[in-house]
Design a protein around this motif. Sequence first.
Motif, mmCIF file in Angstrom:
data_model
loop_
_atom_site.group_PDB
_atom_site.id
_atom_site.type_symbol
_atom_site.label_atom_id
_atom_site.label_comp_id
_atom_site.label_asym_id
_atom_site.label_seq_id
_atom_site.Cartn_x
_atom_site.Cartn_y
_atom_site.Cartn_z
ATOM 1 N N LEU B 295 0.827 -1.211 0.000
ATOM 2 C CA LEU B 295 0.000 0.000 0.000
ATOM 3 C C LEU B 295 0.859 1.257 0.000
ATOM 4 O O LEU B 295 1.964 1.260 0.526
ATOM 5 C CB LEU B 295 -0.895 -0.001 1.241
ATOM 6 C CG LEU B 295 -2.072 -0.972 1.182
ATOM 7 C CD1 LEU B 295 -2.671 -1.138 2.564
ATOM 8 C CD2 LEU B 295 -3.131 -0.491 0.205
ATOM 9 N N PRO B 296 0.331 2.336 -0.579
ATOM 10 C CA PRO B 296 1.063 3.624 -0.543
ATOM 11 C C PRO B 296 0.877 4.283 0.818
ATOM 12 O O PRO B 296 0.195 5.296 0.941
ATOM 13 C CB PRO B 296 0.383 4.425 -1.652
ATOM 14 C CG PRO B 296 -0.998 3.879 -1.730
ATOM 15 C CD PRO B 296 -0.935 2.439 -1.333
ATOM 16 N N TRP B 297 1.471 3.692 1.857
ATOM 17 C CA TRP B 297 1.166 4.078 3.235
ATOM 18 C C TRP B 297 1.290 5.567 3.502
ATOM 19 O O TRP B 297 0.458 6.153 4.185
ATOM 20 C CB TRP B 297 2.087 3.328 4.196
ATOM 21 C CG TRP B 297 1.819 1.873 4.250
ATOM 22 C CD1 TRP B 297 2.595 0.875 3.731
ATOM 23 C CD2 TRP B 297 0.694 1.226 4.833
ATOM 24 N NE1 TRP B 297 2.028 -0.343 3.959
ATOM 25 C CE2 TRP B 297 0.866 -0.160 4.644
ATOM 26 C CE3 TRP B 297 -0.446 1.680 5.511
ATOM 27 C CZ2 TRP B 297 -0.058 -1.099 5.084
ATOM 28 C CZ3 TRP B 297 -1.353 0.738 5.954
ATOM 29 C CH2 TRP B 297 -1.159 -0.634 5.739
ATOM 30 N N LEU B 298 2.375 6.151 3.025
ATOM 31 C CA LEU B 298 2.614 7.543 3.394
ATOM 32 C C LEU B 298 2.392 8.513 2.240
ATOM 33 O O LEU B 298 2.448 9.709 2.423
ATOM 34 C CB LEU B 298 4.051 7.702 3.917
ATOM 35 C CG LEU B 298 4.345 6.912 5.187
ATOM 36 C CD1 LEU B 298 5.823 6.916 5.498
ATOM 37 C CD2 LEU B 298 3.566 7.501 6.357
ATOM 38 N N THR B 299 2.121 7.985 1.060
ATOM 39 C CA THR B 299 2.049 8.875 -0.086
ATOM 40 C C THR B 299 0.638 9.116 -0.580
ATOM 41 O O THR B 299 0.394 10.064 -1.314
ATOM 42 C CB THR B 299 2.892 8.329 -1.251
ATOM 43 O OG1 THR B 299 2.682 6.921 -1.333
ATOM 44 C CG2 THR B 299 4.365 8.609 -1.018
ATOM 45 N N VAL B 306 -4.707 6.806 7.595
ATOM 46 C CA VAL B 306 -4.799 5.522 8.297
ATOM 47 C C VAL B 306 -3.490 5.242 9.031
ATOM 48 O O VAL B 306 -3.481 4.849 10.204
ATOM 49 C CB VAL B 306 -5.111 4.386 7.303
ATOM 50 C CG1 VAL B 306 -5.051 3.036 8.004
ATOM 51 C CG2 VAL B 306 -6.469 4.601 6.667
ATOM 52 N N THR B 307 -2.381 5.482 8.344
ATOM 53 C CA THR B 307 -1.086 5.178 8.942
ATOM 54 C C THR B 307 -0.852 5.972 10.229
ATOM 55 O O THR B 307 -0.436 5.401 11.234
ATOM 56 C CB THR B 307 0.057 5.482 7.951
ATOM 57 O OG1 THR B 307 -0.270 4.920 6.696
ATOM 58 C CG2 THR B 307 1.356 4.913 8.448
ATOM 59 N N VAL B 308 -1.145 7.275 10.208
ATOM 60 C CA VAL B 308 -0.871 8.035 11.425
ATOM 61 C C VAL B 308 -1.725 7.529 12.585
ATOM 62 O O VAL B 308 -1.257 7.464 13.726
ATOM 63 C CB VAL B 308 -1.057 9.562 11.262
ATOM 64 C CG1 VAL B 308 0.104 10.172 10.538
ATOM 65 C CG2 VAL B 308 -2.352 9.922 10.616
ATOM 66 N N ILE B 309 -2.949 7.113 12.286
ATOM 67 C CA ILE B 309 -3.792 6.616 13.382
ATOM 68 C C ILE B 309 -3.269 5.287 13.909
ATOM 69 O O ILE B 309 -3.181 5.068 15.124
ATOM 70 C CB ILE B 309 -5.254 6.517 12.919
ATOM 71 C CG1 ILE B 309 -5.791 7.943 12.782
ATOM 72 C CG2 ILE B 309 -6.086 5.730 13.919
ATOM 73 C CD1 ILE B 309 -7.217 8.053 12.454
ATOM 74 N N GLY B 397 -0.645 19.984 3.928
ATOM 75 C CA GLY B 397 -0.802 18.696 3.287
ATOM 76 C C GLY B 397 -2.009 17.975 3.848
ATOM 77 O O GLY B 397 -2.724 18.492 4.717
ATOM 78 N N ALA B 398 -2.237 16.751 3.368
ATOM 79 C CA ALA B 398 -3.450 16.024 3.724
ATOM 80 C C ALA B 398 -3.496 15.628 5.193
ATOM 81 O O ALA B 398 -4.572 15.505 5.765
ATOM 82 C CB ALA B 398 -3.586 14.789 2.844
ATOM 83 N N THR B 399 -2.338 15.372 5.811
ATOM 84 C CA THR B 399 -2.378 14.944 7.209
ATOM 85 C C THR B 399 -2.024 16.072 8.171
ATOM 86 O O THR B 399 -1.884 15.843 9.367
ATOM 87 C CB THR B 399 -1.424 13.766 7.468
ATOM 88 O OG1 THR B 399 -0.129 14.119 6.993
ATOM 89 C CG2 THR B 399 -1.893 12.509 6.785
#
Lengths: 278, 451
Positions: B295-299, B306-309, B397-399
């Motif tokens: 998966l493109p976890w950080l991109t 999802v990754t940060v959570i 950015g998104a996050t």
Amino acid sequence: MKKRNNPLRLTLSYVLLIIIAVVSIYPVLWIFLSSLRPGAALFSERLWPEAFTLSHYGELFNNPSFMYGRWYLNTLKIAFFTMIFSTLMVTLGMYALSRFRFRGRQTILSTMLILGMFPSFMSMIAIYIILLQIKLLDTHAALILVYSSGAVLGGFIVKGFFDTIPRSLDEAARIDGASHLRVFTSIILPLSKPMLTYVALTSFTGAWMDFIFARLVLRTKENWTLAVGMWDLVNRYQDSNFTMFAAGAVLIAIPITLLFVFLQRFLVQGLTTGASKG
Amino acid sequence: MKQQHVPVSAPANREKQHRMTAAILSIILQGLGQLYNRQWIKGICLLLLEGAGLAYLLPRLSQAVWGIWTLGENTQRFVKVNGSTVLQRGDHSIFLLLEGIIVLLVFFVFIVVYILNIRDAYLTGLAREEGKKTLGAAASLRNMMDKNFPYLFLSIPALGVLFFTIMPILFTITLAFTNYSAPDHIPPAKLVDWVGFKTFSDLIQLKSWSHTFYGVLTWTVIWAVLATVTTYFGGVLVALLIEQRGIRFKKLWRTIFILPYAIPQIISLLLMRNLFNGQFGPINTYMRAFGLEGLPWLTDPFWAKVTVIVVNMWIGIPVSMVLILGVLTAIPRDLYEAAEVDGASAFQKFRIITMPFILFATTPVLIMQFAGNFNNFNVIFLLTNGNPLRGDYQYAGATDLLVTWLYKLTLDNNKYNMASAVGIIIFIIIASFSIWNFRRSKSFKEEDMIQ
């Protein structure tokens, strides 16, 4: 009757516990093994390396562009003094707020609560300019000063703890003629050992790990702390120097981790007394 | 602990009106009243204090007021001196503002001391009229050590807080009402002006700003709720798992689970950044080994969230676990025994006894965690740095949370006024929420009942 569904439930619980344990340990293990792996790349086919080497650890201290040893000493110094001063200030201040009923007490408590809610960057530009004016920019004293004076705002847990120590103890001592200072040093302090440990530990690790403020204040490479240095390492050389980063990470994490595991009993006490007594 | 003398209506035929004389003398010059009351040392100290205060304030006060009012009048410019061009320094608006605030704070402290001095002279005068002996220097000091002990203990922390927390905050709040921002208003080359509420109205009304603001705000709230809920209930689950009857090696489990908490966040987050690396990271390597895509976890904007959570759960669950383990030991055993007598099932016991008890004991912490997550700088900044970038956002950015956006606005883009406005809004949200909850929570109301 209830015993019957126990075996199933227990097995399920053990399975869950093992899964959580693997998730908890895996990253730790991975970085530890990476630090022992030859080469520099992040990518590896397997978790367990085929060969082991300690060269990355040596490189940390010998590579002239990293100054890891220097950063380590800087960080130790800052964290140590912050711990001493914050613990002192927090215990003194919170003792006064917990034990005495004086004019302005409620105001102070509410002010503390509100001030603690300001995002810390709200003050960063101003602190930067102040430090510039009093010529403390790029010094470790500046960090120690700012960390310690900010620590007081997080003192509610300590106050909660002092609140639970029965008043009758110090009242009795007061009747016997002890001064406030004496009551504090010979009755309250010995009773609050777990709390003191908690405060000392959190202020130590807080200073040890702080990144944002350290990065703002420390301008020259020789003065950096580990957090700033490691961040720089990842940001600039992520793929080419990953194993070295891993070695550096292990050296930072091990002492702190041991400290935590060793003191977890105090931690539990500190967190819970703070929690249930506000 | 009351130390004021109860004001008795003095008989009209009293010969000496000490209190009025002393108070008036103290109004004229700080310390004179004390000297009149024959408190020599105190009087001299106060006189010296006034001298020092005036020496500091007199040359600065008008400059400070001028500085705050105008924020400077001359920009730096080149002037011809003896045929050669020299750079003449202009007014630096930001330094003027900050110095002005410092001088005003000192002035404020000065006024407070002055008022206390008048009050002291008046009260001592009153005591003299009533025939009481006035206190000498040594006795005053002892009195202070005893009666004013809490003030003494609090004075040093208070000083630190005043200069490194309150003053910076005051300064930053004022910035929101200026136009201090790149590229047109950065001293020393340019001056800064007061603009009132323009920054706030831009933030809410200007399409480019408001779109970013509402987008980031929405994500911040979603993040704060999810992060708090997942770590809290994760912690409850883990703690209950360990504390179940029949589970062995309790201490071992606890030690293992506490590990993520013990590792410095800067390390674990930078480490996670590597673990979730889309190209080389081990997580995707394993997924590919199982024939999955990876998966493109950080991109990817969604997966980054999802990754940060998930990563935050890894870091945060141990904290809640430690906390709840402690709470669990405090639940009275007899509650469970009574429930067992009544034939309650394990789940019923959990629902009726355990959970309410945990919730009751940890509400304040839960609120603090929510506030902490709202401003959780570390997780976002070290893991994703707010990325992946969004083209339709202003510098975000998104996050990005509000707080990391604020950081970018300040340090990377020099939009100081906008950053201050965002900071004030964050504060208003967090503060009103926390105060409302804190006042409701029992531990605040019953503070004095614990003794």
